[in-house]
Design a protein around this motif. Sequence first.
Motif, PDB file in Angstrom:
ATOM      1  N   LYS A  68       0.773  -1.255   0.157  1.00 59.46           N
ATOM      2  CA  LYS A  68       0.062  -0.125  -0.136  1.00 59.46           C
ATOM      3  C   LYS A  68       0.873   1.208  -0.044  1.00 59.46           C
ATOM      4  CE  LYS A  68      -4.018   1.573   2.230  1.00 59.46           C
ATOM      5  NZ  LYS A  68      -5.153   1.330   3.119  1.00 59.46           N
ATOM      6  N   PRO A  69       0.667   2.250  -0.976  1.00 60.06           N
ATOM      7  CA  PRO A  69       1.334   3.585  -0.778  1.00 60.06           C
ATOM      8  C   PRO A  69       1.553   4.164   0.601  1.00 60.06           C
ATOM      9  CG  PRO A  69      -0.250   3.566  -2.507  1.00 60.06           C
ATOM     10  CD  PRO A  69      -0.619   2.246  -1.661  1.00 60.06           C
ATOM     11  N   SER A  70       2.569   4.849   0.974  1.00 63.82           N
ATOM     12  CA  SER A  70       2.625   5.329   2.270  1.00 63.82           C
ATOM     13  C   SER A  70       3.520   6.267   2.247  1.00 63.82           C
ATOM     14  CB  SER A  70       2.981   4.517   3.409  1.00 63.82           C
ATOM     15  OG  SER A  70       4.163   3.887   3.143  1.00 63.82           O
ATOM     16  N   MET A  71       3.422   7.420   2.994  1.00 67.16           N
ATOM     17  CA  MET A  71       4.414   8.860   3.017  1.00 67.16           C
ATOM     18  C   MET A  71       4.467   9.283   4.292  1.00 67.16           C
ATOM     19  SD  MET A  71       6.111  10.918   1.624  1.00 67.16           S
ATOM     20  CE  MET A  71       5.874   9.999  -0.178  1.00 67.16           C
ATOM     21  N   SER A  72       5.727   9.734   4.742  1.00 63.91           N
ATOM     22  CA  SER A  72       6.154  10.067   5.921  1.00 63.91           C
ATOM     23  C   SER A  72       7.178  10.838   5.870  1.00 63.91           C
ATOM     24  CB  SER A  72       6.479   9.044   7.046  1.00 63.91           C
ATOM     25  OG  SER A  72       7.611   8.288   6.540  1.00 63.91           O
ATOM     26  N   ASP A  73       7.383  11.932   6.792  1.00 66.38           N
ATOM     27  CA  ASP A  73       8.616  12.781   6.723  1.00 66.38           C
ATOM     28  C   ASP A  73      10.004  12.231   6.199  1.00 66.38           C
ATOM     29  OD1 ASP A  73       6.869  14.563   7.577  1.00 66.38           O
ATOM     30  OD2 ASP A  73       7.659  15.061   9.503  1.00 66.38           O
ATOM     31  N   GLU A  74      10.218  11.060   6.732  1.00 66.56           N
ATOM     32  CA  GLU A  74      11.523  10.289   6.400  1.00 66.56           C
ATOM     33  C   GLU A  74      11.607   9.700   4.975  1.00 66.56           C
ATOM     34  OE1 GLU A  74       9.351   8.932   8.830  1.00 66.56           O
ATOM     35  OE2 GLU A  74      10.298  10.392  10.499  1.00 66.56           O
ATOM     36  N   ARG A  75      10.511   9.827   4.290  1.00 65.71           N
ATOM     37  CA  ARG A  75      10.480   9.422   2.854  1.00 65.71           C
ATOM     38  C   ARG A  75      10.727  10.528   1.800  1.00 65.71           C
ATOM     39  NH1 ARG A  75       7.960   4.382   1.725  1.00 65.71           N
ATOM     40  NH2 ARG A  75       7.723   3.084   3.466  1.00 65.71           N
ATOM     41  N   VAL A  76      10.662  11.834   2.632  1.00 68.45           N
ATOM     42  CA  VAL A  76      10.945  13.013   1.792  1.00 68.45           C
ATOM     43  C   VAL A  76      12.501  13.465   1.876  1.00 68.45           C
ATOM     44  CG1 VAL A  76      10.317  15.416   1.385  1.00 68.45           C
ATOM     45  CG2 VAL A  76       8.729  13.776   2.292  1.00 68.45           C
ATOM     46  N   LYS A  77      13.130  13.502   0.631  1.00 68.23           N
ATOM     47  CA  LYS A  77      14.576  14.091   0.283  1.00 68.23           C
ATOM     48  C   LYS A  77      14.595  15.555  -0.442  1.00 68.23           C
ATOM     49  CE  LYS A  77      16.035   9.964   2.126  1.00 68.23           C
ATOM     50  NZ  LYS A  77      15.319   9.749   3.279  1.00 68.23           N
ATOM     51  N   PHE A  78      15.449  16.078   0.096  1.00 68.47           N
ATOM     52  CA  PHE A  78      15.708  17.559  -0.790  1.00 68.47           C
ATOM     53  C   PHE A  78      16.829  17.175  -1.571  1.00 68.47           C
ATOM     54  CE2 PHE A  78      13.419  18.364   3.086  1.00 68.47           C
ATOM     55  CZ  PHE A  78      12.501  19.237   2.497  1.00 68.47           C
ATOM     56  N   LEU A  79      16.885  17.440  -2.987  1.00 71.17           N
ATOM     57  CA  LEU A  79      17.746  16.991  -4.009  1.00 71.17           C
ATOM     58  C   LEU A  79      18.331  18.334  -4.579  1.00 71.17           C
ATOM     59  CD1 LEU A  79      16.194  13.977  -5.494  1.00 71.17           C
ATOM     60  CD2 LEU A  79      17.756  14.011  -3.564  1.00 71.17           C
ATOM     61  N   ASP A  80      19.626  18.364  -4.978  1.00 69.14           N
ATOM     62  CA  ASP A  80      20.056  19.555  -5.894  1.00 69.14           C
ATOM     63  C   ASP A  80      19.666  19.288  -7.313  1.00 69.14           C
ATOM     64  OD1 ASP A  80      22.145  17.943  -6.914  1.00 69.14           O
ATOM     65  OD2 ASP A  80      23.871  18.699  -5.804  1.00 69.14           O
ATOM     66  N   LYS A  81      20.132  20.060  -8.154  1.00 68.42           N
ATOM     67  CA  LYS A  81      19.499  20.112  -9.513  1.00 68.42           C
ATOM     68  C   LYS A  81      20.393  18.587 -10.285  1.00 68.42           C
ATOM     69  CE  LYS A  81      23.448  22.947 -11.512  1.00 68.42           C
ATOM     70  NZ  LYS A  81      24.034  23.966 -12.115  1.00 68.42           N
ATOM     71  N   ASN A  82      21.447  18.229  -9.672  1.00 68.85           N
ATOM     72  CA  ASN A  82      22.218  17.113 -10.400  1.00 68.85           C
ATOM     73  C   ASN A  82      21.518  15.896  -9.596  1.00 68.85           C
ATOM     74  OD1 ASN A  82      23.738  18.256 -12.110  1.00 68.85           O
ATOM     75  ND2 ASN A  82      25.249  18.993 -10.084  1.00 68.85           N
ATOM     76  N   GLY A  83      20.694  15.863  -8.706  1.00 65.28           N
ATOM     77  CA  GLY A  83      19.856  14.618  -7.889  1.00 65.28           C
ATOM     78  C   GLY A  83      20.605  14.285  -6.664  1.00 65.28           C
ATOM     79  N   ALA A  84      21.704  15.033  -6.161  1.00 69.71           N
ATOM     80  CA  ALA A  84      22.387  14.526  -5.048  1.00 69.71           C
ATOM     81  C   ALA A  84      21.402  15.036  -3.840  1.00 69.71           C
ATOM     82  CB  ALA A  84      23.707  15.328  -5.053  1.00 69.71           C
ATOM     83  N   GLN A  85      21.460  14.555  -2.671  1.00 66.71           N
ATOM     84  CA  GLN A  85      20.673  14.772  -1.713  1.00 66.71           C
ATOM     85  C   GLN A  85      21.358  15.842  -0.891  1.00 66.71           C
ATOM     86  OE1 GLN A  85      19.478  11.475   0.890  1.00 66.71           O
ATOM     87  NE2 GLN A  85      19.007  13.033   2.648  1.00 66.71           N
ATOM     88  N   ILE A  86      20.498  16.742  -0.467  1.00 68.10           N
ATOM     89  CA  ILE A  86      21.092  17.870   0.499  1.00 68.10           C
ATOM     90  C   ILE A  86      20.651  17.573   1.849  1.00 68.10           C
ATOM     91  CG2 ILE A  86      20.662  20.511   0.862  1.00 68.10           C
ATOM     92  CD1 ILE A  86      20.088  20.760  -2.122  1.00 68.10           C
ATOM     93  N   ASN A  87      21.602  17.751   2.714  1.00 70.76           N
ATOM     94  CA  ASN A  87      21.335  17.547   4.270  1.00 70.76           C
ATOM     95  C   ASN A  87      20.635  18.981   4.617  1.00 70.76           C
ATOM     96  OD1 ASN A  87      22.068  14.794   4.443  1.00 70.76           O
ATOM     97  ND2 ASN A  87      24.182  15.403   4.356  1.00 70.76           N
ATOM     98  N   CYS A  88      19.221  18.847   4.826  1.00 69.11           N
ATOM     99  CA  CYS A  88      18.929  20.054   5.454  1.00 69.11           C
ATOM    100  C   CYS A  88      17.505  19.534   5.997  1.00 69.11           C
ATOM    101  CB  CYS A  88      18.542  21.140   4.417  1.00 69.11           C
ATOM    102  SG  CYS A  88      17.592  20.784   2.952  1.00 69.11           S
ATOM    103  N   THR A  89      16.911  20.403   6.937  1.00 69.32           N
ATOM    104  CA  THR A  89      15.670  20.225   7.527  1.00 69.32           C
ATOM    105  C   THR A  89      14.366  20.810   6.793  1.00 69.32           C
ATOM    106  OG1 THR A  89      15.537  22.061   8.939  1.00 69.32           O
ATOM    107  CG2 THR A  89      16.561  19.718   9.813  1.00 69.32           C
ATOM    108  N   ASN A  90      13.168  20.363   6.961  1.00 72.31           N
ATOM    109  CA  ASN A  90      11.971  20.896   6.438  1.00 72.31           C
ATOM    110  C   ASN A  90      11.613  22.444   6.880  1.00 72.31           C
ATOM    111  OD1 ASN A  90      11.141  19.728   8.615  1.00 72.31           O
ATOM    112  ND2 ASN A  90       9.179  20.028   7.997  1.00 72.31           N
ATOM    113  N   GLN A  91      12.673  22.837   7.972  1.00 78.81           N
ATOM    114  CA  GLN A  91      12.371  24.141   8.563  1.00 78.81           C
ATOM    115  C   GLN A  91      13.565  25.083   7.957  1.00 78.81           C
ATOM    116  OE1 GLN A  91       9.769  25.329  10.294  1.00 78.81           O
ATOM    117  NE2 GLN A  91       9.222  23.126   9.733  1.00 78.81           N
ATOM    118  N   ASP A  92      14.561  24.550   7.411  1.00 83.33           N
ATOM    119  CA  ASP A  92      15.630  25.235   6.738  1.00 83.33           C
ATOM    120  C   ASP A  92      16.101  24.515   5.391  1.00 83.33           C
ATOM    121  OD1 ASP A  92      17.514  27.379   6.565  1.00 83.33           O
ATOM    122  OD2 ASP A  92      19.169  26.201   7.796  1.00 83.33           O
TER     123      ASP A  92
END
Length: 189
Positions: A68-92
């Motif tokens: 079943k599809p699921s979604m949580s904060d842990e499943r959200v990642k912020f990426l740069d234009k090249n697709g590399a993950q950026i280490n930041c929080t959703n408050q910054d």
Amino acid sequence: WFTYEMVGDRTTGEWTATITSKTDASRTGTASGSGSSGFPTGEIDRMMFGTLCDIYIDNILVQEKFAKPSMSDERVKFLDKNGAQINCTNQDVSLLTNKISLDFGTRLKEDTINNNITLVKSGDTGAVSFDYEISGTVVILKNLNLEPTTAYTLTVGSGITGMDGQKLDQTYTLNMTTGANVTTMRLAN
């Protein structure tokens, strides 16, 4: 003639095979194992016939079971234009963020994505425009033009549907705020 059913778990490599006589349902047998022990033909031959012989299988129906599809904060990642993950929080949220990755844990029906994911800037009534692409179980929102020190709300609607028709349990909302604009300079000598 016999019916043959084999269930395999792709993640563990374990399988269970059941073979049953079409004319006598009491003639049935089950074999199981893992990927390292190979295909169970020898075990099934001995179970059904008491001796080693050849079994020929045709008309194989392969069905994938979907979570079943699921979604949580842990499943959200912020990426740069090249697709590399950026280490930041959703408050910054870094202004280098050009993409947001949403992992639903299962493949989705593509026609349920378009109207069920929105990104809205605080104080605006219209949604921020973005493109998206699908990569397996992940939907990647791309071409985001986030403004500095701005609050946004990402909403994933419960209309998101997996390949087998199961829907997301409830609407998922992530409130996020971007960081300040970063000025870069080059120092020489």
